[in-house]
Design a protein around this motif. Structure first.
Motif, mmCIF file in Angstrom:
data_model
loop_
_atom_site.group_PDB
_atom_site.id
_atom_site.type_symbol
_atom_site.label_atom_id
_atom_site.label_comp_id
_atom_site.label_asym_id
_atom_site.label_seq_id
_atom_site.Cartn_x
_atom_site.Cartn_y
_atom_site.Cartn_z
ATOM 1 N N ASP A 106 0.798 -1.229 0.000
ATOM 2 C CA ASP A 106 0.000 0.000 0.000
ATOM 3 C C ASP A 106 0.829 1.277 0.000
ATOM 4 N N LYS A 108 3.390 3.475 -2.155
ATOM 5 C CA LYS A 108 4.009 3.662 -3.465
ATOM 6 C C LYS A 108 5.061 4.756 -3.381
ATOM 7 N N ASP A 110 7.909 6.496 -5.825
ATOM 8 C CA ASP A 110 8.316 6.594 -7.226
ATOM 9 C C ASP A 110 7.511 5.580 -8.042
ATOM 10 N N ASN A 111 8.211 4.639 -8.661
ATOM 11 C CA ASN A 111 7.520 3.640 -9.477
ATOM 12 C C ASN A 111 7.419 2.280 -8.800
ATOM 13 N N LYS A 112 7.702 2.231 -7.490
ATOM 14 C CA LYS A 112 7.689 0.959 -6.782
ATOM 15 C C LYS A 112 6.616 0.964 -5.696
ATOM 16 N N VAL A 113 6.141 -0.244 -5.366
ATOM 17 C CA VAL A 113 5.101 -0.406 -4.351
ATOM 18 C C VAL A 113 5.660 -1.255 -3.216
ATOM 19 N N TYR A 114 5.469 -0.798 -1.961
ATOM 20 C CA TYR A 114 6.006 -1.485 -0.793
ATOM 21 C C TYR A 114 4.890 -1.741 0.218
ATOM 22 N N GLU A 285 7.605 -6.700 -9.194
ATOM 23 C CA GLU A 285 7.379 -5.257 -9.104
ATOM 24 C C GLU A 285 6.871 -4.700 -10.431
ATOM 25 N N GLU A 288 3.257 -5.555 -10.747
ATOM 26 C CA GLU A 288 2.382 -4.778 -9.870
ATOM 27 C C GLU A 288 1.934 -3.463 -10.500
ATOM 28 N N GLN A 289 2.574 -3.066 -11.593
ATOM 29 C CA GLN A 289 2.135 -1.865 -12.290
ATOM 30 C C GLN A 289 0.764 -2.067 -12.939
ATOM 31 N N SER A 292 -2.794 -6.026 -9.319
ATOM 32 C CA SER A 292 -2.808 -5.626 -7.913
ATOM 33 C C SER A 292 -2.856 -6.809 -6.950
#
Length: 439
Positions: A106, A108, A110-114, A285, A288-289, A292
């Motif tokens: 949950d 985000k 930059d371009n990464k989701v953590y 990763e 994930e773009q 979801s």
């Protein structure tokens, strides 16, 4: 890995493997105490784990290639399924220990989701304790099996079998265990006598010894075509690879470094390793773009690893049949194609992207296994552990710099172009492998 041969010659191959296994287990346990210190984590876990894995893997490959000279690819492929099974186990353990509730990332940046959940993050150190315990059990079991296997006097059995079959045992070759172990009873029976003056043999500790021999082994050549009596009867000319196969020559690292073939193999390893990193470390990763569901991406990874269990032995069989060069060329070319298709499908058909992740994994997963066999095929088995270590020096800048370079590239040109660099790298590796035929 560059000094693996020296370690082996000093302490013995079995003792070196056992100590390496112990250090692998300790490296996982150490993470529990140092995970909050990035520098300590990099130096202790990264250094200890990387060095021990390098030594253990190289020596096991060498042992397999020496004990199964005619089926070295298959043997190495079966062995490579072991780490894959471990990876599958560790993925399941990670999901069960760290994220059993299947929480979604949950945060985000930059371009990464953590993940931002503190309870989830706090369970990460416990995961490494569990992995360390599992690894310790596996290494102790392997050590026990290794000890049982080493109790058998294989040399005596082979010599006795040859005597019982009224087959001559060549005393000159028998005096050099390193060369003699490369010749099984079957090899000697089907060998084609060729006059080779001054062929070079190496003893069990790699000393260079000059020996005139009248025997040429008939193991598969680099092109996958064995030299048989039928070929002589038909007066078929021996190609370069076949003639070279008759010369029982092992190159030390110093000698190998002076050849163009070494640097072509090095280039192929480095470029294909970039593809390996992009795919295995970033496919989730990248996915994930557009996807979801974290559990679906994890399931895709598990399926990919399961397929590798079957693919590695098949790749090994292919290398025994058609040659390791041809096998490597085909896999790198396929990897180039499928990684390009991944970039297209993630925008047009996300479920197809997950299918291509599995297919692409088939091309990149046997990466280390393939280049271990190439090192032995191109430069000989005696020093293959150290030669593989020098080939893998290309990993040093990649390990240290690639995560930062890739992050910068993602910000600058985006995910799609980063994955296309992986496709380009596979193309370069393919060309480098093809170029080996000209040197």
């Amino acid at each position: 890995m560059m000094f693996t041969s020296q370690i082996e010659h000093r302490f013995g191959i079995h003792a070196s493997i056992l100590v390496g296994d112990i250090f692998i287990s300790l490296s996982f346990f150490s993470v529990y105490f140092i995970i909050k210190e990035p520098l300590a984590l990099a130096l202790i876990f990264g250094g200890l784990h990387g060095a021990s894995v390098g030594v253990v893997f190289a020596l096991i490959v060498k042992l397999l290639l020496q004990k199964m000279p005619n089926h070295g690819g298959l043997a190495t492929g079966i062995m490579s399924a072991g780490p894959t099974i471990g990876t599958i186990l560790y993925i399941g353990v990670a999901f069960a220990v760290i994220n059993p509730s299947n929480k979604k990332p949950d945060l985000k940046v930059d371009n990464k989701v953590y993940f931002s959940d503190k309870n989830l993050i706090s369970r990460v150190p416990t995961y490494f304790l569990v992995v360390g315990a599992i690894t310790a059990v596996a290494t102790l079991s392997g050590a026990a099996l290794m000890y049982i296997g080493s109790c058998k006097n294989l040399y005596k059995d082979k010599t006795q079998a040859a005597t019982d079959a009224d087959e001559p045992v060549h005393n000159q070759i028998a005096g050099y265990s390193g060369a003699y172990n490369m010749l099984s009873t079957t090899d000697r029976k089907g060998a084609v006598p060729l006059n080779i003056s001054g062929a070079r043999f190496y003893g069990s500790h790699g000393q260079d010894k000059s020996l005139k021999a009248d025997l040429c082994t008939t193991g598969p050549s680099l092109s996958g075509i064995p030299i048989t009596e039928e070929m002589q009867r038909k007066n078929l000319s021996l190609e370069y690879d076949e003639r070279k196969n008759c010369e029982i020559v092992d190159l030390s690292p110093r000698e190998a470094l002076k050849t163009a073939r070494f640097w072509l193999v090095w280039l192929a390893f480095v470029t294909s390793n970039h593809t390996f990193y992009i795919h295995l470390d970033l496919y989730k990763e990248y996915g994930e773009q557009a996807i979801s569901d974290d559990s679906m991406l994890i399931t895709t990874g598990i399926i990919s690893n399961v397929s590798t269990i079957f693919i590695c032995p098949l790749v090994g069989i292919a290398s025994d049949k058609i040659g390791i060069r041809n096998t490597s060329m085909i896999l790198n070319a396929a990897s180039c194609l499928f990684m390009s298709l991944m970039v297209i499908t993630i925008h047009t058909c996300p479920w197809m992207y997950m299918v291509l992740v599995v297919i692409e994994n088939i091309g990149v997963a046997p990466h280390t296994m393939i280049f271990s066999i190439i090192a032995a095929s191109e430069f000989g088995k005696i020093h293959c552990a150290s030669n593989m270590g020098f080939i893998r020096t290309g990993n040093i800048p990649l390990v240290l710099l690639e995560p930062f370079i890739v992050d910068a590239l993602i910000r600058a040109i985006g995910w799609d172009w980063v994955f296309l660099t992986g496709s380009l790298s596979s193309a370069i590796a393919t060309i480098a492998i093809i170029a080996l035929d000209f040197f």
